[in-house]
Design a protein around this motif. Structure first.
Motif, short mmCIF file in Angstrom:
data_model
loop_
_atom_site.label_atom_id
_atom_site.label_comp_id
_atom_site.label_asym_id
_atom_site.label_seq_id
_atom_site.Cartn_x
_atom_site.Cartn_y
_atom_site.Cartn_z
N GLY A 51 29.37 -20.19 18.25
CA GLY A 51 28.26 -19.73 19.07
C GLY A 51 26.99 -19.42 18.31
O GLY A 51 26.14 -18.68 18.80
N ALA A 104 24.69 -21.70 17.23
CA ALA A 104 23.88 -22.93 17.17
C ALA A 104 22.40 -22.62 16.98
O ALA A 104 21.71 -23.34 16.26
CB ALA A 104 24.11 -23.77 18.42
N ALA A 105 21.91 -21.57 17.60
CA ALA A 105 20.48 -21.22 17.43
C ALA A 105 20.21 -20.81 15.99
O ALA A 105 19.18 -21.18 15.42
CB ALA A 105 20.10 -20.10 18.39
N SER A 139 19.00 -29.15 17.71
CA SER A 139 19.86 -27.98 17.88
C SER A 139 19.12 -26.86 18.61
O SER A 139 19.67 -26.21 19.51
CB SER A 139 20.35 -27.49 16.52
OG SER A 139 21.20 -26.39 16.65
N THR A 156 19.97 -25.29 22.49
CA THR A 156 20.26 -23.88 22.74
C THR A 156 19.10 -23.17 23.42
O THR A 156 19.13 -21.95 23.57
CB THR A 156 20.59 -23.15 21.42
OG1 THR A 156 19.48 -23.24 20.54
CG2 THR A 156 21.83 -23.73 20.77
N ASP A 170 16.23 -22.53 22.30
CA ASP A 170 15.48 -21.66 21.39
C ASP A 170 14.16 -22.36 21.08
O ASP A 170 14.01 -23.05 20.07
CB ASP A 170 16.28 -21.39 20.11
CG ASP A 170 15.65 -20.29 19.27
OD1 ASP A 170 14.43 -20.04 19.41
OD2 ASP A 170 16.38 -19.68 18.47
#
Length: 131
Positions: A2, A4-5, A37, A41, A43
């Motif tokens: 979890g 990924a950000a 990525s 996510t 972000d």
């Protein structure tokens, strides 16, 4: 797990380090992965950071059209979200790319220099002075 950000942020930093070390191809790959990525996510701040750094690499590779398009996405996000960290550098890089095509606005560059100086942003101030 979890993260990924966080991965996207670290890939953006890795890409910048690879560029500074002269490994342009690896930098481009790392930064593209960072953008993907970060987008996956949602972000968007990290995506803008990675795009700004990727535009520097694309410029160094001689792909000015891709550099401008990538940087435009970063600038658009920074301005839509109210600026913040990274906006000043993205605007400076956009001015630098505009200068290469002969379309830079001197007043805008002078404003960038003054803003960077007032903020103590030495990197952007030097880059803006180069423009």
């Amino acid at each position: 797990m979890g993260f990924a950000a966080t991965e996207a942020y670290h890939l953006a930093n890795l890409g910048r380090a690879q560029q500074q070390n002269g490994d342009i191809e690896a930098a481009a790959s790392s930064l593209q992965r960072a953008v993907e990525s970060a987008r996956a996510t949602a972000d968007l701040r990290v995506a803008a950071l990675a795009r700004t750094r990727l535009s520097r690499v694309l410029r160094e590779q001689g792909d000015l059209d891709a550099a401008r398009a990538t940087l435009r996405l970063a600038c658009d996000w920074y301005h839509a979200s109210g600026g913040g960290d990274g906006a000043r550098l993205a605007d400076c890089l956009a001015a630098s790319l505009a200068a290469e095509s002969g379309t830079v606005e001197i007043a805008a560059v002078e404003s960038l220099v003054a803003d960077a100086h007032a903020a103590g942003d030495v990197e952007t101030e030097v880059l803006a002075l180069d423009v």
